[in-house]
Design a protein around this motif. Structure first.
Motif, PDB file in Angstrom:
ATOM      1  N   ASN A 130       8.740   2.980   5.249  1.00  0.00           N
ATOM      2  CA  ASN A 130       9.359   4.141   4.602  1.00  0.00           C
ATOM      3  C   ASN A 130       8.333   5.110   4.017  1.00  0.00           C
ATOM      4  OD1 ASN A 130      11.752   5.503   4.042  1.00  0.00           O
ATOM      5  ND2 ASN A 130      11.864   4.714   1.947  1.00  0.00           N
ATOM      6  N   ALA A 131       7.203   5.256   4.694  1.00  0.00           N
ATOM      7  CA  ALA A 131       6.149   6.132   4.178  1.00  0.00           C
ATOM      8  C   ALA A 131       6.597   7.583   4.063  1.00  0.00           C
ATOM      9  CB  ALA A 131       4.918   6.038   5.074  1.00  0.00           C
ATOM     10  N   LEU A 132       7.396   8.062   5.031  1.00  0.00           N
ATOM     11  CA  LEU A 132       7.750   9.482   5.040  1.00  0.00           C
ATOM     12  C   LEU A 132       8.585   9.886   3.826  1.00  0.00           C
ATOM     13  CD1 LEU A 132       8.505  10.133   8.825  1.00  0.00           C
ATOM     14  CD2 LEU A 132       6.422  10.637   7.541  1.00  0.00           C
ATOM     15  N   ALA A 133       9.221   8.925   3.173  1.00  0.00           N
ATOM     16  CA  ALA A 133      10.017   9.241   1.981  1.00  0.00           C
ATOM     17  C   ALA A 133       9.150   9.787   0.845  1.00  0.00           C
ATOM     18  CB  ALA A 133      10.767   7.996   1.509  1.00  0.00           C
ATOM     19  N   HIS A 134       7.860   9.521   0.893  1.00  0.00           N
ATOM     20  CA  HIS A 134       6.954   9.961  -0.168  1.00  0.00           C
ATOM     21  C   HIS A 134       6.400  11.364   0.077  1.00  0.00           C
ATOM     22  CE1 HIS A 134       6.700   5.825  -1.835  1.00  0.00           C
ATOM     23  NE2 HIS A 134       6.813   5.465  -0.570  1.00  0.00           N
ATOM     24  N   PHE A 135       6.664  11.943   1.260  1.00  0.00           N
ATOM     25  CA  PHE A 135       5.914  13.130   1.640  1.00  0.00           C
ATOM     26  C   PHE A 135       6.493  14.445   1.158  1.00  0.00           C
ATOM     27  CE2 PHE A 135       3.381  10.196   3.825  1.00  0.00           C
ATOM     28  CZ  PHE A 135       2.165  10.835   4.033  1.00  0.00           C
ATOM     29  N   ALA A 153      11.204  11.236  13.548  1.00  0.00           N
ATOM     30  CA  ALA A 153      11.199  10.737  12.174  1.00  0.00           C
ATOM     31  C   ALA A 153      10.710  11.813  11.207  1.00  0.00           C
ATOM     32  CB  ALA A 153      10.322   9.491  12.075  1.00  0.00           C
ATOM     33  N   VAL A 154       9.716  12.590  11.616  1.00  0.00           N
ATOM     34  CA  VAL A 154       9.228  13.691  10.781  1.00  0.00           C
ATOM     35  C   VAL A 154      10.308  14.753  10.624  1.00  0.00           C
ATOM     36  CG1 VAL A 154       7.488  15.512  10.574  1.00  0.00           C
ATOM     37  CG2 VAL A 154       6.834  13.256  11.448  1.00  0.00           C
ATOM     38  N   LEU A 208       0.820  -1.213   0.000  1.00  0.00           N
ATOM     39  CA  LEU A 208       0.000   0.000   0.000  1.00  0.00           C
ATOM     40  C   LEU A 208       0.853   1.262   0.000  1.00  0.00           C
ATOM     41  CD1 LEU A 208      -2.805   1.352   0.298  1.00  0.00           C
ATOM     42  CD2 LEU A 208      -2.595   0.994   2.774  1.00  0.00           C
ATOM     43  N   VAL A 209       1.881   1.308   0.827  1.00  0.00           N
ATOM     44  CA  VAL A 209       2.676   2.527   0.993  1.00  0.00           C
ATOM     45  C   VAL A 209       3.308   3.007  -0.314  1.00  0.00           C
ATOM     46  CG1 VAL A 209       4.743   3.488   2.091  1.00  0.00           C
ATOM     47  CG2 VAL A 209       3.078   2.208   3.465  1.00  0.00           C
ATOM     48  N   PRO A 210       3.895   2.136  -1.152  1.00  0.00           N
ATOM     49  CA  PRO A 210       4.489   2.637  -2.404  1.00  0.00           C
ATOM     50  C   PRO A 210       3.497   3.334  -3.333  1.00  0.00           C
ATOM     51  CG  PRO A 210       5.290   0.429  -1.929  1.00  0.00           C
ATOM     52  CD  PRO A 210       4.181   0.702  -0.962  1.00  0.00           C
ATOM     53  N   PHE A 213      -2.060  13.628   7.636  1.00  0.00           N
ATOM     54  CA  PHE A 213      -1.289  12.424   7.952  1.00  0.00           C
ATOM     55  C   PHE A 213      -0.188  12.759   8.949  1.00  0.00           C
ATOM     56  CE2 PHE A 213       2.455   9.857   7.349  1.00  0.00           C
ATOM     57  CZ  PHE A 213       2.003   8.558   7.190  1.00  0.00           C
ATOM     58  N   LEU A 214       0.588  13.809   8.651  1.00  0.00           N
ATOM     59  CA  LEU A 214       1.719  14.159   9.510  1.00  0.00           C
ATOM     60  C   LEU A 214       1.259  14.642  10.884  1.00  0.00           C
ATOM     61  CD1 LEU A 214       4.036  15.899   6.901  1.00  0.00           C
ATOM     62  CD2 LEU A 214       4.311  13.624   7.911  1.00  0.00           C
ATOM     63  N   SER A 215       0.075  15.253  10.956  1.00  0.00           N
ATOM     64  CA  SER A 215      -0.430  15.687  12.264  1.00  0.00           C
ATOM     65  C   SER A 215      -0.693  14.488  13.165  1.00  0.00           C
ATOM     66  CB  SER A 215      -1.709  16.514  12.100  1.00  0.00           C
ATOM     67  OG  SER A 215      -2.834  15.701  11.799  1.00  0.00           O
ATOM     68  N   ASN A 216      -1.011  13.346  12.556  1.00  0.00           N
ATOM     69  CA  ASN A 216      -1.204  12.132  13.352  1.00  0.00           C
ATOM     70  C   ASN A 216       0.125  11.465  13.713  1.00  0.00           C
ATOM     71  OD1 ASN A 216      -4.009  12.052  13.744  1.00  0.00           O
ATOM     72  ND2 ASN A 216      -4.334  11.375  11.657  1.00  0.00           N
ATOM     73  N   ILE A 217       1.164  11.713  12.930  1.00  0.00           N
ATOM     74  CA  ILE A 217       2.501  11.218  13.299  1.00  0.00           C
ATOM     75  C   ILE A 217       3.063  12.062  14.453  1.00  0.00           C
ATOM     76  CG2 ILE A 217       4.839  10.697  12.511  1.00  0.00           C
ATOM     77  CD1 ILE A 217       2.663   9.043  11.138  1.00  0.00           C
TER      78      ILE A 217
END
Length: 523
Positions: free
Chosen positions: A327-332, A364-365, A290-292, A350-354
């Motif tokens: 590696n989801a954050l690599a896409h952001f 990580a962010v 899913l992540v890619p 998404f990032l507000s939930n991280i």
């Protein structure tokens, strides 16, 4: 009787209990979709209709007349549909179907009122006449594409068991039309969805997922699976979710964009049903695929994937970590720079939930270099995206440690943060002023507080906080009073050694060895 000093101390103690650094609980910080999802829901509804009418350009069973207008009266159609003459009956059912297949304003209620529904349902039993079954199923499909009352009329006529019977027909067009009809019934809502599930529909539907199935048929099957996954009040039974997930794991590799989009939306619905359903999806080991898709070339796929992974990170820290481990954050970087504002908004959400997670997730962010992009959206984007950015920063001030909060301050968050104090949205004001209060509390040393206070004053944030002392919202004016009283009420002699040094973009505290630095790695 208490003296004035004791009274003042008790008042301050009471205020500090109201505004602890951990002022919001995890459920509030980790936010599922609510009012900010309206725009995307509208887009989603347009692209993935819950019900679909079958309105062809050419009639597969009557191609020679190329859909001639119906010249029979409704009364004669009903009469002939019940005829023992097979040809007369087929022509009448076909005429009824054509009326229901008109592009605009099909006379669904008139046909229901005519009493033809039981006749059409009986036609589904005619295994010796597949053309009649097909036409009747098509007509019933279009009736079921209407309002809830119209869909329920089809169900009340006992059509569902017969549609399930047609799934075993040797004639593919009959099978596909039955699938379509069931999709419209399931799409009406959780009651009819569960009614169809209780008739053991899931397994025979999933059997159609096969490499040899025509692409148009598989698209319909996938759309029905999406409808099975919809609705969370109540959600689908856990047993049904367990049956569907292996099918979705197969379909997520499909090259057809329509099938892939529907597959990922199905996952987004399942992950929007609470932590137990999120865990089901995680346990299926589908997240790695899913992540890619966050970087898929098709925007519709990206949109659905962003919603699905975003729903997962509304769960526990452990569930959130599964997404980060892939590696989801690599896409952001790309998502936060996307040309479509709704993608930007969802990405910041998404990032507000991280940033509502633990210290390592906040880090990580930061390590992914995403803070400046969040601050950019806090400053430059449309209001709904700014609102998400405000949550992301404010959550960080609660979940992060001292060094992480200092990093955000030094990246220049104070001016755009304070600017949002001017908006009329009380929720945004409350989120922002809570974040400012947390930043000030984190700056425990005198020079650190002086630096943050100076930043707030220089961008006219102090004026806004003073104004908020008369805000109609009780929590806002109390918080504003607390900040003024705690950090801006005294006359402090300015020390040149602690004045912030500007590098043009960010502020850094002076590094004189006698002065503590607000960027130390304090927990």
């Amino acid at each position: 009787m208490m003296d004035d000093t004791t009274t003042a101390e008790n008042i301050m103690k009471g205020r500090s209990q109201l505004y602890k650094n951990q002022g919001r609980d995890l459920e509030e910080m980790r936010r599922r979709r609510n009012e900010v999802s309206v725009e995307l829901r509208k887009s989603k509804r347009e692209e993935h209709l819950l019900k679909r009418r079958n309105v062809p350009t050419i009639d597969s069973t009557d191609s020679e007349d190329n859909e001639k207008p119906v010249n029979q009266s409704l009364e004669s159609i009903v009469e002939n549909a019940a005829s023992a003459d097979k040809e007369k009956q087929l022509n009448a059912v076909q005429a009824a179907r054509k009326l229901l297949s008109s592009e605009r304003n099909p006379p669904i209620d008139n046909l229901i009122g005519s009493g033809i529904l039981p006749i059409l349902v009986q036609c589904l039993r005619r295994d010796d006449q597949p053309s009649l079954q097909f036409e009747a199923a098509w007509a019933l499909t279009n009736i079921a594409s209407g309002t809830s009352e119209q869909t329920n009329a089809v169900v009340s006529a006992n059509a569902v068991p017969l549609f399930l019977h047609l799934l075993t027909s040797p004639h593919q067009n009959v099978c596909e039309q039955a699938v379509w009809a069931l999709g419209n019934i399931i799409g009406d809502g959780p009651c009819l969805r569960d009614y169809v599930i209780q008739h053991n529909a899931v397994d025979p539907l999933l059997r159609f997922i096969d490499a040899d199935i025509p692409i148009s048929f598989l698209r319909n099957v996938t759309w029905v699976i999406v409808n099975l996954c919809r609705n969370k009040d109540p959600p689908p039974p856990m047993q049904t979710i367990s049956e569907i997930l292996p099918a979705l794991k197969r379909l997520i590799h499909h090259s057809d964009t329509s099938i892939l989009v529907d597959t990922v939306w199905a996952l987004s619905y399942l992950t929007d049903g609470g932590n137990d359903q999120i865990q089901k999806v995680i346990d299926s080991e589908i997240v790695v695929f899913l992540v890619p898709l966050l970087s898929h070339q098709e925007v519709k796929v990206q949109t659905a994937a962003l919603r699905a992974v975003g729903n997962i990170v509304t769960g526990t820290d452990e569930q959130t970590q599964v997404v980060l481990n892939n590696n989801a954050l690599a896409h952001f970087h790309a998502l936060l720079s996307h040309s479509k504002e709704k993608i930007n908004k969802e990405a910041v959400w998404f990032l507000s939930n991280i940033t509502a997670g633990n210290v390592s997730q906040v880090q990580a962010v930061i390590d992914a270099g995403l803070i400046r992009l969040i601050i950019y959206h806090l400053t430059e984007s449309e209001f709904q995206t700014q609102k998400e950015a405000a949550w992301a920063i404010s959550n960080l001030t609660i979940s992060g440690n001292k060094a992480q909060v200092a990093y955000v301050v030094n990246e220049g968050v104070i001016p755009p943060f304070c600017k949002l104090l001017k908006v009329v949205d009380s929720q945004v004001i409350q989120v922002v002023i809570d974040g400012i209060n947390n930043i000030l509390k984190m700056a425990t040393a005198g020079d650190e507080q002086a630096h943050v206070c100076r930043l707030i004053e220089e961008c006219e944030g102090l004026d806004e906080i003073e104004r908020l002392q008369s805000h109609e919202n009780e929590e806002i004016y109390r918080m504003a009073f607390e900040i003024i009283d705690s950090y801006f009420s005294g006359d402090v002699d300015e020390d040149a050694n602690v004045a912030p040094i500007s590098d043009g973009q960010a502020y850094q505290f002076a590094t004189n060895s006698t002065i503590p630095n607000f960027s130390l790695n304090d927990n």
